[in-house]
Design a protein around this motif. Structure first.
Motif, mmCIF file in Angstrom:
data_model
loop_
_atom_site.group_PDB
_atom_site.id
_atom_site.type_symbol
_atom_site.label_atom_id
_atom_site.label_comp_id
_atom_site.label_asym_id
_atom_site.label_seq_id
_atom_site.Cartn_x
_atom_site.Cartn_y
_atom_site.Cartn_z
ATOM 1 N N LYS A 1 0.724 -1.186 0.082
ATOM 2 C CA LYS A 1 0.131 -0.055 0.045
ATOM 3 C C LYS A 1 0.774 1.182 0.014
ATOM 4 N N GLN A 2 0.485 2.455 -0.664
ATOM 5 C CA GLN A 2 1.232 3.610 -0.835
ATOM 6 C C GLN A 2 0.814 4.467 0.466
ATOM 7 N N LYS A 3 1.802 4.853 1.057
ATOM 8 C CA LYS A 3 1.608 5.576 2.308
ATOM 9 C C LYS A 3 2.419 6.840 2.360
ATOM 10 N N GLN A 4 1.995 7.798 3.297
ATOM 11 C CA GLN A 4 2.979 8.842 3.691
ATOM 12 C C GLN A 4 3.228 9.093 4.993
ATOM 13 N N LEU A 5 4.328 9.720 5.156
ATOM 14 C CA LEU A 5 4.811 10.131 6.786
ATOM 15 C C LEU A 5 5.304 11.540 6.690
ATOM 16 N N ALA A 6 4.612 12.170 7.562
ATOM 17 C CA ALA A 6 4.761 13.582 7.754
ATOM 18 C C ALA A 6 6.193 13.669 8.611
ATOM 19 N N LEU A 7 7.046 14.624 7.935
ATOM 20 C CA LEU A 7 8.362 14.928 8.736
ATOM 21 C C LEU A 7 8.693 16.166 9.219
ATOM 22 N N GLY A 8 7.694 16.952 9.261
ATOM 23 C CA GLY A 8 7.700 18.366 9.731
ATOM 24 C C GLY A 8 7.501 19.428 8.662
ATOM 25 N N ALA A 9 7.659 20.587 9.179
ATOM 26 C CA ALA A 9 7.381 21.817 8.265
ATOM 27 C C ALA A 9 8.529 22.723 7.937
ATOM 28 N N TYR A 10 8.637 23.003 6.622
ATOM 29 C CA TYR A 10 9.965 23.919 6.343
ATOM 30 C C TYR A 10 9.757 25.147 6.696
ATOM 31 N N PRO A 11 10.499 26.088 7.438
ATOM 32 C CA PRO A 11 11.704 25.840 7.399
ATOM 33 C C PRO A 11 12.248 25.332 8.591
ATOM 34 N N ALA A 12 11.231 25.173 9.735
ATOM 35 C CA ALA A 12 11.552 24.588 11.063
ATOM 36 C C ALA A 12 12.351 23.250 10.745
ATOM 37 N N VAL A 13 11.891 22.412 9.993
ATOM 38 C CA VAL A 13 12.849 21.305 9.493
ATOM 39 C C VAL A 13 13.370 21.478 8.145
ATOM 40 N N GLY A 14 14.800 21.668 8.237
ATOM 41 C CA GLY A 14 15.305 21.977 6.952
ATOM 42 C C GLY A 14 15.650 20.611 6.213
ATOM 43 N N LEU A 15 16.456 20.976 5.088
ATOM 44 C CA LEU A 15 16.668 19.728 4.143
ATOM 45 C C LEU A 15 17.439 18.652 4.724
ATOM 46 N N ALA A 16 18.492 18.974 5.419
ATOM 47 C CA ALA A 16 19.232 17.990 6.143
ATOM 48 C C ALA A 16 18.750 17.256 7.091
ATOM 49 N N ASP A 17 17.979 17.854 7.873
ATOM 50 C CA ASP A 17 17.082 17.173 8.981
ATOM 51 C C ASP A 17 15.792 16.090 8.272
ATOM 52 N N ALA A 18 15.305 16.679 7.196
ATOM 53 C CA ALA A 18 14.338 15.898 6.552
ATOM 54 C C ALA A 18 15.018 14.796 5.909
ATOM 55 N N ARG A 19 16.165 14.856 5.386
ATOM 56 C CA ARG A 19 16.882 13.613 4.896
ATOM 57 C C ARG A 19 17.206 12.592 5.852
ATOM 58 N N LYS A 20 17.621 13.143 7.167
ATOM 59 C CA LYS A 20 18.024 12.496 8.216
ATOM 60 C C LYS A 20 16.767 11.530 8.757
ATOM 61 N N ALA A 21 15.403 12.362 8.686
ATOM 62 C CA ALA A 21 14.425 11.598 9.220
ATOM 63 C C ALA A 21 13.841 10.570 8.206
ATOM 64 N N ARG A 22 14.175 10.892 6.794
ATOM 65 C CA ARG A 22 13.822 9.996 5.743
ATOM 66 C C ARG A 22 14.676 8.546 5.932
ATOM 67 N N ASP A 23 16.024 8.982 6.159
ATOM 68 C CA ASP A 23 16.847 7.701 6.454
ATOM 69 C C ASP A 23 16.486 6.916 7.595
ATOM 70 N N ALA A 24 15.947 7.599 8.516
ATOM 71 C CA ALA A 24 15.509 6.909 9.903
ATOM 72 C C ALA A 24 14.347 5.843 9.426
ATOM 73 N N ALA A 25 13.543 6.762 8.785
ATOM 74 C CA ALA A 25 12.158 6.032 8.278
ATOM 75 C C ALA A 25 12.636 4.738 7.539
ATOM 76 N N LYS A 26 13.336 4.919 6.518
ATOM 77 C CA LYS A 26 13.754 3.955 5.658
ATOM 78 C C LYS A 26 14.264 2.784 6.286
ATOM 79 N N ALA A 27 15.138 2.941 7.324
ATOM 80 C CA ALA A 27 15.903 1.998 8.135
ATOM 81 C C ALA A 27 14.754 1.160 8.902
ATOM 82 N N THR A 28 13.734 1.915 9.335
ATOM 83 C CA THR A 28 12.700 1.306 9.905
ATOM 84 C C THR A 28 11.795 0.407 9.191
ATOM 85 N N LEU A 29 11.743 0.876 8.152
ATOM 86 C CA LEU A 29 10.950 0.269 6.857
ATOM 87 C C LEU A 29 11.638 -0.959 6.612
ATOM 88 N N ALA A 30 13.088 -1.034 6.472
ATOM 89 C CA ALA A 30 13.834 -2.095 6.115
ATOM 90 C C ALA A 30 13.789 -3.223 7.242
#
Length: 181
Positions: free
Chosen positions: A30-59
């Motif tokens: 199933k296609q899903k979405q995860l909210a990672l935060g609002a820009y600019p409070a969450v910058g690109l680097a932080d969003a990428r870290k959150a993406r990587d952590a979520a991908k590790a959880t998914l793995a």
């Protein structure tokens, strides 16, 4: 409008101008979405870290969205089970049991001594060393009797927490704390 960064990371730009980080992923087909935060409070680097952590959880075979819900619920429970909240409940219970007004006032005063150090801490995380630090501070001021009564009052809060299944044990119950040497 969606702007993709890669690896499922997207910046969703709303019609009102808000910018929200989202991670698009698939779990159990199933296609899903995860909210990672609002820009600019969450910058690109932080969003990428959150993406990587979520991908590790998914793995690891865990749905990141469900994990986020469980983590959020655990934080809510921990916030509701602080020493201060449980102490307030104990004081309310004493009032319902029609304890003397003077007794309730004394317990409230004693707990006010411990609140700055213990009030915001989840009760299950409080250690004997933390309680001892509070008691020693009172004892070192020369208020030996107050320190003894405070120890008993803090123990009462822990016993109430145990009775309401929000703590496993009283960290100082099994110890004979000697405050003066």
């Amino acid at each position: 409008m969606k702007l993709s960064d890669g690896g499922g990371l997207q910046l969703l730009v709303t019609p009102t101008g808000g910018k929200l980080w989202r991670l698009a992923y698939r779990f159990d087909g199933k296609q899903k979405q995860l909210a990672l935060g609002a820009y600019p409070a969450v910058g690109l680097a932080d969003a990428r870290k959150a993406r990587d952590a979520a991908k590790a959880t998914l793995a690891a075979g865990v749905d990141p969205s469900e994990k986020a819900k469980v983590d959020r619920a655990a934080r809510k429970v921990a916030t509701a089970n602080t020493f201060g909240v449980i102490a307030d409940e104990l004081i309310d219970k004493m009032g319902r049991e029609r304890k003397a007004v003077r007794t309730i006032a004394k317990v409230t005063w004693l707990l006010s001594i411990a609140r700055p150090d213990l009030g915001q801490r989840p009760i299950a995380d409080i250690t004997a060393a933390e309680v001892l630090r509070v008691l020693k501070a009172v004892d070192e001021r020369g208020s030996h009797e107050t320190a003894k009564r405070l120890r008993a009052t803090i123990g009462g809060v822990f016993r109430y927490a145990i009775a309401t299944t929000r703590a496993e044990n009283d960290p100082i119950a099994s110890r004979r704390v000697k405050m003066r040497e």
